[in-house]
Design a protein around this motif. Structure first.
Motif, PDB file in Angstrom:
ATOM      1  N   PRO A  21     -48.276  49.693 151.690  1.00  0.00           N
ATOM      2  CA  PRO A  21     -47.207  49.157 150.665  1.00  0.00           C
ATOM      3  C   PRO A  21     -46.366  47.695 151.150  1.00  0.00           C
ATOM      4  O   PRO A  21     -46.178  46.770 150.447  1.00  0.00           O
ATOM      5  CB  PRO A  21     -46.081  50.245 150.532  1.00  0.00           C
ATOM      6  N   GLN A  22     -46.042  47.665 152.503  1.00  0.00           N
ATOM      7  CA  GLN A  22     -45.639  46.420 153.042  1.00  0.00           C
ATOM      8  C   GLN A  22     -46.664  45.276 152.980  1.00  0.00           C
ATOM      9  O   GLN A  22     -45.998  44.172 152.730  1.00  0.00           O
ATOM     10  CB  GLN A  22     -45.125  46.821 154.552  1.00  0.00           C
ATOM     11  N   ILE A  23     -47.765  45.522 153.229  1.00  0.00           N
ATOM     12  CA  ILE A  23     -48.776  44.248 152.879  1.00  0.00           C
ATOM     13  C   ILE A  23     -48.682  43.952 151.671  1.00  0.00           C
ATOM     14  O   ILE A  23     -48.980  42.552 151.183  1.00  0.00           O
ATOM     15  CB  ILE A  23     -50.220  44.813 153.333  1.00  0.00           C
ATOM     16  N   LEU A  24     -48.896  44.944 150.576  1.00  0.00           N
ATOM     17  CA  LEU A  24     -48.850  44.218 149.280  1.00  0.00           C
ATOM     18  C   LEU A  24     -47.671  43.714 149.077  1.00  0.00           C
ATOM     19  O   LEU A  24     -47.644  42.483 148.101  1.00  0.00           O
ATOM     20  CB  LEU A  24     -48.935  45.652 148.430  1.00  0.00           C
ATOM     21  N   LYS A  25     -46.399  44.052 149.623  1.00  0.00           N
ATOM     22  CA  LYS A  25     -45.228  43.498 149.174  1.00  0.00           C
ATOM     23  C   LYS A  25     -45.071  42.026 149.481  1.00  0.00           C
ATOM     24  O   LYS A  25     -44.650  41.074 149.002  1.00  0.00           O
ATOM     25  CB  LYS A  25     -44.139  44.182 149.826  1.00  0.00           C
ATOM     26  N   GLU A  26     -45.628  41.833 150.724  1.00  0.00           N
ATOM     27  CA  GLU A  26     -45.717  40.473 151.611  1.00  0.00           C
ATOM     28  C   GLU A  26     -46.592  39.581 150.851  1.00  0.00           C
ATOM     29  O   GLU A  26     -46.303  38.395 150.694  1.00  0.00           O
ATOM     30  CB  GLU A  26     -46.190  40.617 152.835  1.00  0.00           C
ATOM     31  N   MET A  27     -47.668  40.222 150.252  1.00  0.00           N
ATOM     32  CA  MET A  27     -48.688  39.372 149.680  1.00  0.00           C
ATOM     33  C   MET A  27     -48.190  38.963 148.274  1.00  0.00           C
ATOM     34  O   MET A  27     -48.393  37.767 147.805  1.00  0.00           O
ATOM     35  CB  MET A  27     -49.956  40.042 149.350  1.00  0.00           C
ATOM     36  N   ALA A  28     -47.330  39.948 147.637  1.00  0.00           N
ATOM     37  CA  ALA A  28     -46.654  39.554 146.215  1.00  0.00           C
ATOM     38  C   ALA A  28     -45.589  38.296 146.604  1.00  0.00           C
ATOM     39  O   ALA A  28     -45.537  37.379 145.798  1.00  0.00           O
ATOM     40  CB  ALA A  28     -46.133  40.732 145.795  1.00  0.00           C
ATOM     41  N   ASN A  29     -44.866  38.430 147.519  1.00  0.00           N
ATOM     42  CA  ASN A  29     -43.942  37.589 148.067  1.00  0.00           C
ATOM     43  C   ASN A  29     -44.515  36.214 148.205  1.00  0.00           C
ATOM     44  O   ASN A  29     -43.958  35.135 147.895  1.00  0.00           O
ATOM     45  CB  ASN A  29     -43.135  37.881 149.235  1.00  0.00           C
ATOM     46  N   LEU A  30     -45.514  36.021 148.903  1.00  0.00           N
ATOM     47  CA  LEU A  30     -46.334  34.801 149.431  1.00  0.00           C
ATOM     48  C   LEU A  30     -46.882  34.262 147.934  1.00  0.00           C
ATOM     49  O   LEU A  30     -46.720  33.017 147.750  1.00  0.00           O
ATOM     50  CB  LEU A  30     -47.455  35.189 150.282  1.00  0.00           C
ATOM     51  N   GLN A  31     -47.351  35.057 147.057  1.00  0.00           N
ATOM     52  CA  GLN A  31     -47.745  34.454 145.865  1.00  0.00           C
ATOM     53  C   GLN A  31     -46.788  33.996 144.997  1.00  0.00           C
ATOM     54  O   GLN A  31     -46.989  32.768 144.328  1.00  0.00           O
ATOM     55  CB  GLN A  31     -48.698  35.725 145.150  1.00  0.00           C
ATOM     56  N   GLU A  32     -45.834  34.545 144.933  1.00  0.00           N
ATOM     57  CA  GLU A  32     -44.618  34.107 144.405  1.00  0.00           C
ATOM     58  C   GLU A  32     -43.974  32.627 144.809  1.00  0.00           C
ATOM     59  O   GLU A  32     -43.746  31.884 144.201  1.00  0.00           O
ATOM     60  CB  GLU A  32     -43.429  35.109 144.456  1.00  0.00           C
ATOM     61  N   GLU A  33     -44.117  32.861 146.162  1.00  0.00           N
ATOM     62  CA  GLU A  33     -43.740  31.363 146.587  1.00  0.00           C
ATOM     63  C   GLU A  33     -44.479  30.155 146.636  1.00  0.00           C
ATOM     64  O   GLU A  33     -44.151  29.102 146.073  1.00  0.00           O
ATOM     65  CB  GLU A  33     -43.408  31.530 148.167  1.00  0.00           C
TER      66      GLU A  33
END
Length: 203
Positions: A176-188
């Motif tokens: 879940p943390q990996i997915l969250k970090e990837m989503a945040n990176l994509q948003e940035e």
């Protein structure tokens, strides 16, 4: 008919190697085409060969438990194997068998476009982590382009070696943390994209 369905039809009648002669069913894989998580095992076993589905034995039940621990269900992830037909007596896949199946796995990765690939066999792991041992790198994600590859022990290993159960639970807990970090990176990255030039109105 979707491209994935067409691929499954090709796999089910494939005769590229001798494994096709001894199979009951080929096991293409299953899961949603838009899954964020793709899990790649080694090869179908006895029960998978009978049913034509991946992970239907005892290891499949434990996989369901591991997923439930991070609030996921089987039908939310995509599961497949390096090779699509069961080797005799569950022996290791041979190089020519993996070569025959490689285009199928390549196509599955292209079509699913997962954010995370979880390797749960040394043959899947070797694709991204050549010459590494699972004991050294399990649970350590590696970013490769837009993809994160996360090597793990096979759920079946915990059935034979109970001490690995906690290890697998901890490694799954990182997803879940990996997915969250990837989503945040994509948003940035999307926020940094330059806005297209505005069209001037012509009078």
């Amino acid at each position: 008919m979707s491209e994935l369905t067409q691929l499954y039809d090709q796999i089910r009648v494939c005769q590229k190697c001798d494994l096709s002669k001894g199979r009951t069913n080929a096991v293409p894989g299953e899961g949603p085409e838009n899954s964020e998580i793709m899990m790649i095992g080694e090869a179908p076993g006895f029960y998978e060969d009978r049913e034509g589905r991946p992970f239907v034995g005892a290891s499949g039940k434990f996989l369901d438990e591991l997923l439930a621990g991070i609030q996921l269900k089987r039908d939310q992830i995509y599961i497949c194997n390096v090779i699509k037909c069961r080797p005799p007596q569950n022996r290791d896949p041979q190089p020519e068998e993996m070569d025959a199946c490689k285009p199928y796995l390549d196509r599955q990765i292209d079509l699913i476009k997962p954010k995370i690939i979880i390797t749960i066999s040394r043959f899947a792991m070797a694709r991204w982590f050549a010459d590494k041992k699972i004991g050294e790198i399990h649970g350590k994600p590696k970013k490769i382009g837009n993809l994160v590859v996360l090597p793990m022990y096979h759920p079946a290993a915990a059935l034979h070696q109970p001490s690995l159960k906690k290890v697998l639970q901890e490694d799954f807990g990182k997803i879940p943390q990996i997915l969250k970090e990837m989503a945040n990176l994509q948003e940035e990255q999307e926020q940094k994209k330059p806005e297209p030039p505005q069209q001037l109105s012509m009078f």
